[in-house]
Design an enzyme around this catalytic site. Structure first.
Site, PDB file in Angstrom:
ATOM      1  N   LYS A 205     -41.480  17.320  20.922  1.00  0.00           N
ATOM      2  CA  LYS A 205     -41.613  16.357  22.030  1.00  0.00           C
ATOM      3  C   LYS A 205     -43.028  15.770  22.058  1.00  0.00           C
ATOM      4  O   LYS A 205     -43.229  14.561  22.177  1.00  0.00           O
ATOM      5  CB  LYS A 205     -41.280  17.051  23.353  1.00  0.00           C
ATOM      6  CG  LYS A 205     -41.532  16.225  24.586  1.00  0.00           C
ATOM      7  CD  LYS A 205     -40.668  14.981  24.646  1.00  0.00           C
ATOM      8  CE  LYS A 205     -41.173  14.027  25.716  1.00  0.00           C
ATOM      9  NZ  LYS A 205     -40.510  12.747  25.709  1.00  0.00           N
ATOM     10  N   CYS A 261     -45.972   9.508  30.993  1.00  0.00           N
ATOM     11  CA  CYS A 261     -45.899  10.519  29.922  1.00  0.00           C
ATOM     12  C   CYS A 261     -47.024  10.451  28.892  1.00  0.00           C
ATOM     13  O   CYS A 261     -47.726  11.440  28.681  1.00  0.00           O
ATOM     14  CB  CYS A 261     -44.550  10.418  29.215  1.00  0.00           C
ATOM     15  SG  CYS A 261     -43.190  10.958  30.276  1.00  0.00           S
TER      16      CYS A 261
HETATM   17  P1  NAD Z   1     -40.846  13.551  38.522  1.00  0.00           P
HETATM   18  O1  NAD Z   1     -42.166  13.905  39.066  1.00  0.00           O
HETATM   19  O2  NAD Z   1     -40.311  12.164  38.671  1.00  0.00           O
HETATM   20  O3  NAD Z   1     -39.741  14.532  39.120  1.00  0.00           O
HETATM   21  C1  NAD Z   1     -39.882  15.922  39.258  1.00  0.00           C
HETATM   22  C2  NAD Z   1     -39.098  16.343  40.483  1.00  0.00           C
HETATM   23  O4  NAD Z   1     -39.045  17.782  40.567  1.00  0.00           O
HETATM   24  C3  NAD Z   1     -39.731  15.865  41.794  1.00  0.00           C
HETATM   25  O5  NAD Z   1     -38.782  15.123  42.527  1.00  0.00           O
HETATM   26  C4  NAD Z   1     -40.141  17.165  42.506  1.00  0.00           C
HETATM   27  O6  NAD Z   1     -40.059  17.050  43.917  1.00  0.00           O
HETATM   28  C5  NAD Z   1     -39.123  18.133  41.938  1.00  0.00           C
HETATM   29  N1  NAD Z   1     -39.514  19.550  42.027  1.00  0.00           N
HETATM   30  C6  NAD Z   1     -40.710  20.123  41.727  1.00  0.00           C
HETATM   31  N2  NAD Z   1     -40.655  21.463  41.906  1.00  0.00           N
HETATM   32  C7  NAD Z   1     -39.394  21.750  42.313  1.00  0.00           C
HETATM   33  C8  NAD Z   1     -38.710  22.964  42.650  1.00  0.00           C
HETATM   34  N3  NAD Z   1     -39.335  24.147  42.596  1.00  0.00           N
HETATM   35  N4  NAD Z   1     -37.428  22.891  43.066  1.00  0.00           N
HETATM   36  C9  NAD Z   1     -36.802  21.681  43.129  1.00  0.00           C
HETATM   37  N5  NAD Z   1     -37.379  20.520  42.809  1.00  0.00           N
HETATM   38  C10 NAD Z   1     -38.667  20.539  42.398  1.00  0.00           C
HETATM   39  O7  NAD Z   1     -40.895  13.946  36.987  1.00  0.00           O
HETATM   40  P2  NAD Z   1     -40.123  13.254  35.759  1.00  0.00           P
HETATM   41  O8  NAD Z   1     -40.759  11.948  35.435  1.00  0.00           O
HETATM   42  O9  NAD Z   1     -38.666  13.340  35.964  1.00  0.00           O
HETATM   43  O10 NAD Z   1     -40.541  14.267  34.588  1.00  0.00           O
HETATM   44  C11 NAD Z   1     -40.085  15.600  34.564  1.00  0.00           C
HETATM   45  C12 NAD Z   1     -40.488  16.220  33.240  1.00  0.00           C
HETATM   46  O11 NAD Z   1     -39.848  15.539  32.158  1.00  0.00           O
HETATM   47  C13 NAD Z   1     -41.992  16.149  32.931  1.00  0.00           C
HETATM   48  O12 NAD Z   1     -42.374  17.293  32.233  1.00  0.00           O
HETATM   49  C14 NAD Z   1     -42.107  14.911  32.063  1.00  0.00           C
HETATM   50  O13 NAD Z   1     -43.217  14.963  31.204  1.00  0.00           O
HETATM   51  C15 NAD Z   1     -40.814  15.005  31.261  1.00  0.00           C
HETATM   52  N6  NAD Z   1     -40.323  13.697  30.790  1.00  0.00           N
HETATM   53  C16 NAD Z   1     -40.427  12.592  31.577  1.00  0.00           C
HETATM   54  C17 NAD Z   1     -39.948  11.370  31.105  1.00  0.00           C
HETATM   55  C18 NAD Z   1     -40.109  10.119  31.950  1.00  0.00           C
HETATM   56  O14 NAD Z   1     -39.960   9.031  31.397  1.00  0.00           O
HETATM   57  N7  NAD Z   1     -40.372  10.208  33.244  1.00  0.00           N
HETATM   58  C19 NAD Z   1     -39.356  11.287  29.841  1.00  0.00           C
HETATM   59  C20 NAD Z   1     -39.235  12.446  29.075  1.00  0.00           C
HETATM   60  C21 NAD Z   1     -39.727  13.670  29.556  1.00  0.00           C
END
Ligand code: NAD
Length: 431
Positions: A205, A261
């Site tokens: 990743k 990211c």
């Molecule tokens: P985000 O911040 O949009 O969402 C994360 C969510 O998790 C939030 O809504 C938060 O309130 C919730 N959360 C945190 N702790 C929690 C818990 N204990 N119980 C329940 N909910 C909880 O993040 P995202 O953009 O979706 O990214 C998530 C992961 O995926 C990251 O590691 C990111 O690097 C990876 N990622 C993101 C993308 C992207 O384009 N956004 C693409 C690939 C990978």
């Protein structure tokens, strides 16, 4: 299958909604009460094409159920996907507190029998196994689990499309049961499935994101040279892109890479490399180049056009790319903010990201009309690649603007046409 997804962000919500649309029973856990309330009303907390209809359909069919905590689940899922955020800390290293907190909650609430725990959040090598340890330390003796890491490759603005049609599925696991369950789940997506070591999957990743970010750093370095010698970076890109070893896609000279990211993942890799004793770190170099890029471009604009103090500056585009309202890590917003701090009156337009930008930078002026922000402007800075901008009516823009200066940070505007119309056009890496 019965599947729990923890974290309703871009990754978790999209994954949960897509799984529900494929007839799985999905339990989506989100601990932010404001987000959860929105979700329960069938509203996505962020913009993503095609997501809200899937969410509404999932809720209506009861294939998608919403919870504030894992402990409220009444049925045992076969799989749990952890999709919580992994932001940067101040020093660039990764903040794993949400992941570890989820692991503790999961351990305490782990169901009797066997559950497959799958990490989807982007994490550095070794983290998935640490998650396994935390779950083990917190679970009861009768609860068992297998462990896997499945990275997510979706792009914001195309999250649903990318989830439904992935280029590949990576399964990092040494556990046969977890691998077989995950293969069964992913076969309908029709993509090649690669099974590998957990650490390889974790690094895959980062390698993918760092390589894409590297192409942007590379394009910017070439653009700096083309500017010096009177060449055009877009012509050079066309010239190298036809070589099949190089490829024509993903060359974006501009203000540097942004978004939620690339900046955090490259910074995390740089910090990880230093910790692991990497002697010469390409990742640290990339991070440094990218950090200074927006300010360097702004300094060049000032050198050519003078100080922005007292000027009215129209800004088109605040998110880091088109099709998203996410302003995390946006170089465009950074530039708009710097201009305002240097004394310019900044009037900004973004079709999707205005609300999020306003929350972070309330001192800028915003308008939902791209022409209105150009009214009486001395400069127009086009900072994102929204296709609206290239199609804009520049005759009207010329009538509305006071000045004639246009900066095109993504090289998307009709350069020659604008020059013929009397605009002073400034792109990136082109004269
Ligand atoms: P985000 O911040 O949009 O969402 C994360 C969510 O998790 C939030 O809504 C938060 O309130 C919730 N959360 C945190 N702790 C929690 C818990 N204990 N119980 C329940 N909910 C909880 O993040 P995202 O953009 O979706 O990214 C998530 C992961 O995926 C990251 O590691 C990111 O690097 C990876 N990622 C993101 C993308 C992207 O384009 N956004 C693409 C690939 C990978």
């Amino acid at each position: 299958m019965k599947i729990a997804v923890v974290g309703a962000g871009y990754v978790g919500l999209t994954w949960a909604a897509v799984l529900a649309s494929l007839d799985h029973k999905v339990f989506l856990v989100e601990n932010n009460q404001e987000k959860l309330a929105k979700l329960k009303r069938g509203q996505a907390p962020f913009f993503e094409p095609g997501l809200e209809p899937l969410l509404k359909k999932g809720i209506k069919s009861k294939r998608l159920c919403l919870f504030s905590s894992l402990k409220n689940l009444r049925e045992k899922p076969a799989l749990v996907f952890i999709c919580v955020g992994t932001p940067s800390q101040k020093d660039g290293s990764i903040d794993l507190s949400y992941v570890f907190q989820t692991a503790r909650e999961l351990g305490k609430n782990l169901w009797l029998g066997q559950t497959a725990v799958v990490l989807k959040s982007t994490v550095l090598p070794g983290t998935t196994k640490k998650v396994g340890k935390i779950i083990s330390q917190n679970k009861s003796k009768k609860a068992n689990f297998s462990l896997a890491f499945c990275p997510e490759f979706l792009r914001e603005g195309k999250a649903v499309e990318d989830t439904l049609h992935p280029s590949r599925i990576i399964i990092g696991s040494e556990d046969k049961k977890a691998v077989s369950l995950l293969k069964k789940l992913h076969v309908p997506f029709g993509a090649p499935i690669l099974t590998m070591k957990i650490e390889s999957a974790e690094l895959t990743k980062y390698a993918a994101n760092a390589y894409l970010a590297l192409r942007i750093v590379f394009a910017n370095q070439i653009a700096d040279l083309t500017e010096k010698v009177g060449a055009d970076v877009e012509e050079v890109i066309a010239g190298i892109g036809l070589d099949p070893r190089i490829g024509a896609g993903y060359w974006y000279p501009g203000l540097g890479y942004g978004g939620s990211c690339f900046p955090k993942d490259v910074a995390a890799l740089a910090s990880f490399g230093a910790k692991e004793g990497l002697k010469k770190s390409l990742f640290s170099f990339m991070h440094d180049c990218n950090q200074s890029r927006p300010e360097e471009k702004l300094a060049e604009i000032e050198e050519k056009w003078g100080s922005p103090a007292g000027k009215k500056v129209a800004v088109w585009g605040l998110a880091c790319k088109q099709g998203t309202d996410d302003v995390r890590g946006s170089a465009a917003l950074l530039v708009a903010d710097k201009l305002s701090k240097k004394g310019a009156m900044v009037f900004a337009f973004d079709a999707l990201a205005e609300e999020n930008a306003q929350r972070e930078y309330p001192h800028l002026y915003y308008s939902p009309d791209l022409y209105l922000v150009a009214k009486n402007a001395d400069w127009l800075l086009v900072l994102s690649d929204d296709s609206l901008f290239a199609k804009a009516n520049f005759k009207k823009v010329k009538e509305l603007m006071k000045g004639r200066k246009i900066f095109d940070a993504r090289n998307i505007l009709p350069k020659e046409e604008l020059k013929k119309m009397g605009f002073e056009y400034l792109g990136v890496g082109r004269s």
